[in-house]
Write an enzyme that holds these catalytic residues in place. Structure first.
Site, PDB file in Angstrom:
ATOM      1  N   TYR A  11       0.769  -1.178  -0.067  1.00 39.88           N
ATOM      2  CA  TYR A  11      -0.149  -0.191  -0.205  1.00 39.88           C
ATOM      3  C   TYR A  11       0.806   0.935   0.391  1.00 39.88           C
ATOM      4  CZ  TYR A  11      -3.152   3.314   2.165  1.00 39.88           C
ATOM      5  OH  TYR A  11      -4.046   4.337   2.409  1.00 39.88           O
ATOM      6  N   ASN A  32       7.644 -10.389  -2.187  1.00 42.24           N
ATOM      7  CA  ASN A  32       7.822 -11.431  -2.791  1.00 42.24           C
ATOM      8  C   ASN A  32       5.617 -11.660  -2.623  1.00 42.24           C
ATOM      9  OD1 ASN A  32       6.006 -10.963  -0.101  1.00 42.24           O
ATOM     10  ND2 ASN A  32       7.841 -13.107   1.334  1.00 42.24           N
ATOM     11  N   LYS A  84       2.893  -6.722   8.529  1.00 39.10           N
ATOM     12  CA  LYS A  84       2.888  -4.863  10.166  1.00 39.10           C
ATOM     13  C   LYS A  84       1.337  -5.418  10.682  1.00 39.10           C
ATOM     14  CE  LYS A  84      -0.423  -3.722   6.148  1.00 39.10           C
ATOM     15  NZ  LYS A  84      -0.381  -2.936   5.020  1.00 39.10           N
ATOM     16  N   SER A 124       6.855   3.147  12.419  1.00 40.92           N
ATOM     17  CA  SER A 124       5.569   3.027  12.440  1.00 40.92           C
ATOM     18  C   SER A 124       5.345   3.905  14.385  1.00 40.92           C
ATOM     19  CB  SER A 124       4.934   1.659  12.981  1.00 40.92           C
ATOM     20  OG  SER A 124       3.608   1.871  13.677  1.00 40.92           O
ATOM     21  N   TYR A 148       4.601  -6.413  17.298  1.00 42.12           N
ATOM     22  CA  TYR A 148       4.682  -6.101  15.330  1.00 42.12           C
ATOM     23  C   TYR A 148       5.691  -4.842  15.943  1.00 42.12           C
ATOM     24  CZ  TYR A 148       4.232  -2.643  12.635  1.00 42.12           C
ATOM     25  OH  TYR A 148       4.158  -1.240  11.525  1.00 42.12           O
ATOM     26  N   LYS A 152       9.720  -3.362  14.875  1.00 41.28           N
ATOM     27  CA  LYS A 152       9.639  -1.399  14.534  1.00 41.28           C
ATOM     28  C   LYS A 152      10.853  -1.403  15.191  1.00 41.28           C
ATOM     29  CE  LYS A 152       7.368  -1.757  10.879  1.00 41.28           C
ATOM     30  NZ  LYS A 152       7.701  -1.308   9.441  1.00 41.28           N
ATOM     31  N   PHE A 177       1.860   8.100  11.088  1.00 47.72           N
ATOM     32  CA  PHE A 177       0.708   7.768  11.785  1.00 47.72           C
ATOM     33  C   PHE A 177      -0.470   6.872  11.209  1.00 47.72           C
ATOM     34  CE2 PHE A 177       1.512   9.712  15.704  1.00 47.72           C
ATOM     35  CZ  PHE A 177       3.089   9.682  15.514  1.00 47.72           C
ATOM     36  N   ASN A 178      -1.171   7.245  10.538  1.00 50.04           N
ATOM     37  CA  ASN A 178      -2.378   6.700  10.211  1.00 50.04           C
ATOM     38  C   ASN A 178      -2.847   6.438   8.671  1.00 50.04           C
ATOM     39  OD1 ASN A 178      -2.567   6.748  13.482  1.00 50.04           O
ATOM     40  ND2 ASN A 178      -4.383   4.657  12.558  1.00 50.04           N
ATOM     41  N   ASN A 197      -8.861  -5.261   9.409  1.00 48.29           N
ATOM     42  CA  ASN A 197      -8.303  -3.850  10.705  1.00 48.29           C
ATOM     43  C   ASN A 197      -8.314  -3.337  11.169  1.00 48.29           C
ATOM     44  OD1 ASN A 197      -7.323  -7.143  11.750  1.00 48.29           O
ATOM     45  ND2 ASN A 197      -5.764  -6.735  10.392  1.00 48.29           N
ATOM     46  N   ARG A 230      -6.998   9.915  16.096  1.00 49.87           N
ATOM     47  CA  ARG A 230      -5.717   8.797  15.813  1.00 49.87           C
ATOM     48  C   ARG A 230      -5.734  10.133  14.714  1.00 49.87           C
ATOM     49  NH1 ARG A 230      -6.097   6.128  18.786  1.00 49.87           N
ATOM     50  NH2 ARG A 230      -5.822   3.988  19.134  1.00 49.87           N
TER      51      ARG A 230
HETATM   52  C1  WQD Z   1      -7.909   3.651  14.478  1.00 51.32           C
HETATM   53  C2  WQD Z   1      -9.181   4.343  15.206  1.00 51.32           C
HETATM   54  C3  WQD Z   1      -9.767   2.109  16.547  1.00 51.32           C
HETATM   55  C4  WQD Z   1     -11.140  -0.407  13.400  1.00 51.32           C
HETATM   56  C5  WQD Z   1      -2.985   1.010  13.544  1.00 51.32           C
HETATM   57  C6  WQD Z   1      -1.537   0.215  13.923  1.00 51.32           C
HETATM   58  C7  WQD Z   1      -0.072   0.268  13.710  1.00 51.32           C
HETATM   59  C8  WQD Z   1      -0.452   1.334  12.059  1.00 51.32           C
HETATM   60  C9  WQD Z   1      -1.439   1.861  12.277  1.00 51.32           C
HETATM   61  C10 WQD Z   1       0.993  -0.052  11.593  1.00 51.32           C
HETATM   62  C11 WQD Z   1      -8.804   3.709  17.244  1.00 51.32           C
HETATM   63  C12 WQD Z   1     -11.004   2.628  15.731  1.00 51.32           C
HETATM   64  C13 WQD Z   1     -10.650   0.651  14.420  1.00 51.32           C
HETATM   65  C14 WQD Z   1     -12.597  -0.252  13.540  1.00 51.32           C
HETATM   66  C15 WQD Z   1     -13.326   0.676  15.227  1.00 51.32           C
HETATM   67  N1  WQD Z   1       0.443   0.068  11.586  1.00 51.32           N
HETATM   68  N2  WQD Z   1     -11.580   1.683  14.801  1.00 51.32           N
HETATM   69  N3  WQD Z   1     -13.425  -0.016  14.323  1.00 51.32           N
HETATM   70  O1  WQD Z   1      -5.032   1.313  15.835  1.00 51.32           O
HETATM   71  O2  WQD Z   1      -4.564   3.281  15.168  1.00 51.32           O
HETATM   72  O3  WQD Z   1      -2.715   1.743  14.270  1.00 51.32           O
HETATM   73  O4  WQD Z   1      -2.680   0.897  12.452  1.00 51.32           O
HETATM   74  O5  WQD Z   1       2.154   0.273  11.229  1.00 51.32           O
HETATM   75  O6  WQD Z   1       0.677   0.175  14.002  1.00 51.32           O
HETATM   76  O7  WQD Z   1      -2.117  -0.318  15.436  1.00 51.32           O
HETATM   77  O8  WQD Z   1      -5.156   2.315  13.554  1.00 51.32           O
HETATM   78  O9  WQD Z   1      -7.587   2.054  12.189  1.00 51.32           O
HETATM   79  O10 WQD Z   1      -7.015   0.246  13.170  1.00 51.32           O
HETATM   80  O11 WQD Z   1      -7.715   1.923  14.376  1.00 51.32           O
HETATM   81  O12 WQD Z   1     -13.610   1.663  16.167  1.00 51.32           O
HETATM   82  O13 WQD Z   1     -13.155  -1.821  12.781  1.00 51.32           O
HETATM   83  O14 WQD Z   1     -10.507   3.783  14.972  1.00 51.32           O
HETATM   84  O15 WQD Z   1     -10.655   1.808  17.704  1.00 51.32           O
HETATM   85  O16 WQD Z   1      -9.664   4.078  18.046  1.00 51.32           O
HETATM   86  P1  WQD Z   1      -4.577   1.613  15.050  1.00 51.32           P
HETATM   87  P2  WQD Z   1      -6.814   1.976  13.351  1.00 51.32           P
END
Ligand code: WQD
Length: 344
Positions: A11, A32, A84, A124, A148, A152, A177-178, A197, A230
């Site tokens: 991505y 891969n 990841k 990350s 994970y 990092k 971040f996100n 996820n 976030r």
């Molecule tokens: C964002 C917000 C959830 C899904 C993760 C990894 C981090 C990085 C980025 C790699 C939070 C809420 C989420 C859902 C929800 N990845 N949520 N319902 O957890 O901040 O970070 O991705 O480096 O390492 O931990 O991202 O998108 O999972 O969650 O309410 O079905 O959305 O609680 O507040 P996160 P996320």
């Protein structure tokens, strides 16, 4: 100048490769394809009109990695390749440590052998762990809370040791971040395997009717509406940050960490409302318990990258949502659709 991009069909890797090509750089990709599609490679060529050297190989295969350095005059490496998923890493820590750490060891050993000492590493914000302060700045103590995140954090420390031993190295550690959104063409984007996820791909699949409703993980956080906050950053802003970081490492030595975030945050509810506004569709949701390990608020102090890399995010929330939605609409099954078409 030829740049090796490990994990370049993923991505963030694919979006970064497009920006590298647009900047006139030659790129070689090692991937891969364990968590990405060869279709992304074809789409990158389509978007840029440029050729890309691709090696379907695993970083754990040292002779194959070495072949790339024999066949190309690599001058720097952008290292994305690695598993990841936080949840998966808790279930399979040894698989994560072996893949992410050993792959990095092999890459660095081959780089050292061929005199390549310039690296941009995909780190990350997860390395900040559970901090009780925001915004998060690079000089905070680091404390990963899952395997994970620990890979990092360990790689960041390993790269600092590599530099201490040989100060010809120049390394940028980019703490994402996100990342959300997609290239404005709608031809490359986030293509998670199975049920997403992360929040935004889950929202876009609910909006598209692939999933029935969003589960919001808790609304009892100390935030303006109780849902988690976030620092969502457009993936093309993130990609542009890599080009700036590459420029920095090409013209310096040392190891520097940089937050790649916008410096502000949005709550889950604010993201839902933004997508409803952009798509004109209602997003059904229910509030359930907090997700174990989640933190309430996380957003970046992004000033260091602004000052030292002359980079700052420029794409706003509406553009993030519009580009995410276009990717979802145009590619309801991610890259799989085209593979099915091609295989007929
Ligand atoms: C964002 C917000 C959830 C899904 C993760 C990894 C981090 C990085 C980025 C790699 C939070 C809420 C989420 C859902 C929800 N990845 N949520 N319902 O957890 O901040 O970070 O991705 O480096 O390492 O931990 O991202 O998108 O999972 O969650 O309410 O079905 O959305 O609680 O507040 P996160 P996320």
């Amino acid at each position: 100048m030829t740049i090796l991009v490990t994990g370049g069909t993923g991505y963030i890797g694919s979006h970064t490769c497009v920006e590298l090509l647009n900047a006139g750089l030659e790129i070689v990709i090692i991937d891969n394809l364990s968590n990405s599609s060869i279709q992304a490679l074809n789409r990158m060529k389509e978007i840029t009109g440029k050729e890309i050297s691709f090696y379907k190989t695993d970083l754990l295969n040292k002779s194959e990695v070495e072949r790339v350095f024999i066949e190309h005059q690599i001058e720097a490496v952008i290292h994305f390749a690695g598993y990841k998923s936080v949840g998966e890493s808790v279930q399979a820590p040894l698989r994560y440590y072996h893949n992410n750490l050993t792959g990095t060891f092999i890459l660095c050993e081959v780089m050292e052998k061929y005199g390549v000492h310039k690296m941009v590493f995909s780190s990350s914000a997860t390395v900040y762990g559970l901090q009780d302060q925001t915004p998060l700045s690079e000089n905070l103590p680091l404390q990963a809370t899952n395997p994970y995140g620990r890979t990092k954090l360990m790689i960041e420390e390993i790269l600092r040791d590599v530099y201490t031993a040989n100060q010809n190295w120049s390394i940028a550690l980019l703490r994402y971040f996100n990342p959300v959104g997609a290239h404005s063409s709608g031809r490359i984007g986030e293509d998670p395997n199975g049920i997403p996820n992360n929040l935004v791909p889950y929202i876009t699949q609910v909006t598209a009717g692939k999933l029935s409703e969003l589960s919001i993980f808790g609304n009892d956080y100390p935030t303006r509406d109780g849902t988690g906050i976030r620092d969502y950053i457009h993936v093309v802003d993130l990609a542009e940050g890599h080009v700036k970081a590459l420029n920095k490492v090409m013209n310096s030595t040392g190891v520097n960490a940089y937050n790649l975030g916008t410096g502000s945050g949005y709550s889950v509810m604010e993201m839902v409302q933004a997508f409803e506004k952009v798509t004109g569709r209602r997003i059904p949701y229910k509030v359930i318990d907090r997700r174990p390990g989640d933190i309430g608020i996380s957003y970046a102090d992004a000033t260091k990258a602004d000052v030292e890399l002359s980079w700052k995010a420029s794409r706003g929330l509406m553009e993030m949502c519009e580009d995410s939605w276009r990717w979802q609409k145009n590619n309801p099954n991610g890259y799989k659709e085209e593979l099915v078409t091609l295989s007929k």
